[in-house]
Design a protein around this motif. Structure first.
Motif, PDB file in Angstrom:
ATOM      1  N   LEU A  36       0.902  -1.209  -0.218  1.00  0.00           N
ATOM      2  CA  LEU A  36       0.058  -0.203   0.062  1.00  0.00           C
ATOM      3  C   LEU A  36       0.877   1.217  -0.062  1.00  0.00           C
ATOM      4  N   ARG A 298     -12.738   1.210  -5.106  1.00  0.00           N
ATOM      5  CA  ARG A 298     -11.684   0.791  -4.274  1.00  0.00           C
ATOM      6  C   ARG A 298     -11.611   2.032  -3.227  1.00  0.00           C
ATOM      7  N   ARG A 299     -11.721   3.141  -3.554  1.00  0.00           N
ATOM      8  CA  ARG A 299     -11.581   4.185  -2.408  1.00  0.00           C
ATOM      9  C   ARG A 299     -12.732   4.012  -1.372  1.00  0.00           C
ATOM     10  N   LEU A 302     -12.093   1.246   0.883  1.00  0.00           N
ATOM     11  CA  LEU A 302     -11.011   1.521   1.724  1.00  0.00           C
ATOM     12  C   LEU A 302     -11.392   2.289   2.778  1.00  0.00           C
ATOM     13  N   SER A 305     -13.864   0.897   5.448  1.00  0.00           N
ATOM     14  CA  SER A 305     -13.206  -0.165   6.100  1.00  0.00           C
ATOM     15  C   SER A 305     -12.087   0.462   7.279  1.00  0.00           C
ATOM     16  N   ILE A 371      -1.802   5.773   2.381  1.00  0.00           N
ATOM     17  CA  ILE A 371      -2.230   4.333   1.626  1.00  0.00           C
ATOM     18  C   ILE A 371      -2.682   4.723   0.319  1.00  0.00           C
ATOM     19  N   TYR A 373      -4.324   3.165  -2.993  1.00  0.00           N
ATOM     20  CA  TYR A 373      -5.443   2.195  -3.119  1.00  0.00           C
ATOM     21  C   TYR A 373      -5.056   1.498  -4.608  1.00  0.00           C
ATOM     22  N   LYS A 377     -10.101  -4.642  -5.116  1.00  0.00           N
ATOM     23  CA  LYS A 377     -10.794  -4.572  -3.984  1.00  0.00           C
ATOM     24  C   LYS A 377     -10.757  -5.670  -2.784  1.00  0.00           C
ATOM     25  N   LEU A 380      -7.335  -4.945  -0.843  1.00  0.00           N
ATOM     26  CA  LEU A 380      -7.720  -3.899   0.206  1.00  0.00           C
ATOM     27  C   LEU A 380      -8.452  -4.467   1.412  1.00  0.00           C
ATOM     28  N   VAL A 384      -6.688  -3.890   4.914  1.00  0.00           N
ATOM     29  CA  VAL A 384      -7.184  -3.157   6.159  1.00  0.00           C
ATOM     30  C   VAL A 384      -7.433  -4.177   7.335  1.00  0.00           C
TER      31      VAL A 384
END
Length: 396
Positions: A36, A298-299, A302, A305, A371, A373, A377, A380, A384
């Motif tokens: 990451l 993805r954002r 992330l 989470s 991080i 990303y 997914k 990720l 996390v």
């Protein structure tokens, strides 16, 4: 024994790459690492770019023009003018990555001891470029509490001296993902005109603007013909980090003429990479639509989470593919190293970038990480989860 230079001693280490030896050792032990820490997209490079190199029949790999291949520059200008920038072929110099473009810009507008104001946290290598150029960085600190928004113009004016030559921004930002509004760009434009400064905008993540928001380029700002310098690169836009092709663009003829002398001194940018970059300009919009949607997903995964972890605070990026998270630890340099040296969960761990290296002010960012990303997914989510378990173990 001969001594190295003070410049060499003061050149900062990369906060992104300095943990590599510990990661290599972890891999030797058989630990799988979710990386990451670095902005290396896992998105495929456009086929057009790869095919242009693979199918080329060059028999002599010659120098290009110092400003870059004419056909590439012409095609770039056409691309930018479709975005309303109103440029000519003499406004652009192709560089070996955006990094060289930034060095050209600093070398062209700053003398030794001159100052550049940069909102922090900022791309860590700005510190290195400034050191190499003999330039003093004057940081203006932004806050995770308001998503790293632009500080007030009054705060900028407190930092302006007779040594100030420019304001440098990254838009959207690395490491924060912050996307400047039109109002903020207007405020910066008015400021540099008032104090007769340059406004240098690193726009290598321009395409990656989310939530229906628009990117506002420095070259679209009215009245900045002699003040605006744009830095660009193919690295992130086309997932072509290894090509090392960027450019410096300005309508200020004196700036471009000065930068051209730096360009001539290094002879030319790489030929095959320019061929790939020129072909990449034919990439259909559907490619970017798909990539942007992927990064948004993805954002969202992330950020949601990270927010579930006790004691973690995170800003919500409006662009690029980075976020800054604040952790309940005193020193993320030590924590990041510990994750690689002393921790794993089911044979896996993570590699993050401690954020202190993205600041110029001593002591700032010690409890933050960046991080990227740039993983799929599912990875990720796993990363996390490892971060959460790592924090519990580290704090116990």
């Amino acid at each position: 024994m001969p001594q190295i230079s003070e410049k060499g001693r003061s050149m900062p280490s990369s906060p992104v790459r300095k943990l590599v030896p510990f990661a290599e050792a972890a891999k030797q032990r058989g630990t799988h690492i979710y990386q990451l820490n670095i902005g290396q997209p896992d998105i495929k490079t456009p086929k057009q770019a790869i095919d242009a190199v693979r199918q080329n029949d060059i028999t002599i790999l010659e120098y290009s023009h110092s400003a870059g291949n004419l056909t590439y520059r012409e095609k770039l200008i056409s691309h930018y003018n479709k975005l309303g920038m109103n440029l000519s072929i003499d406004d652009i110099i192709v560089s070996t990555g955006g990094s060289e473009a930034l060095l050209f810009a600093m070398g062209s507008i700053c003398d030794y001891g001159d100052e550049v104001i940069i909102p922090e946290p900022f791309y860590a290598n700005y510190n290195g470029f400034a050191t190499a150029s003999g330039v003093t960085v004057k940081p203006i600190t932004t806050s995770i509490d308001n998503n790293f928004a632009l500080p007030s113009i009054a705060e900028f004016e407190k930092l302006i001296t007779d040594k100030t030559k420019a304001i440098l921004i990254c838009n959207p930002g690395n490491p924060t993902g912050y996307l400047y509004t039109q109002e903020e760009m207007d405020q910066l434009a008015a400021l540099v005109k008032k104090h007769d400064l340059f406004l240098v905008a690193d726009e290598v993540y321009r395409e990656f603007a989310y939530d229906g928001r628009e990117h506002f380029s420095v070259l679209n700002q009215a009245g900045l013909k002699n003040h605006a310098i744009m830095i660009d690169s193919v690295s992130k836009r086309y997932s072509m980090c290894g090509a090392r092709i960027g450019c410096m663009v300005s309508k200020n003829k004196e700036v471009v003429a000065a930068a051209m002398k730096f360009a001539q001194a290094r002879l030319s940018p790489p030929t095959f990479a320019q061929i790939a970059a020129e072909a990449a300009l034919d990439t259909p919009q559907s490619y970017f639509d798909d990539v942007i949607q992927e990064y948004i997903e993805r954002r969202d995964i992330l950020i949601s989470s990270l927010k579930k972890i006790d004691g973690v605070e995170v800003a919500n990026p409006g662009g690029a593919f980075y976020c800054v998270a604040q952790l309940p630890v005193d020193d993320t340099d030590e924590f990041a190293q510990w994750l690689l040296e002393s921790f794993d969960f089911e044979g896996e761990t993570i590699m993050v970038a401690p954020a202190a290296g993205f600041y110029s002010t001593p002591g700032m960012g010690k409890n933050q990480i960046r991080i990227a990303y740039v993983l799929e997914k599912d990875s990720l989510v796993k990363a996390v989860n490892i971060l959460e378990k790592g924090l519990k173990a580290y704090l116990s």
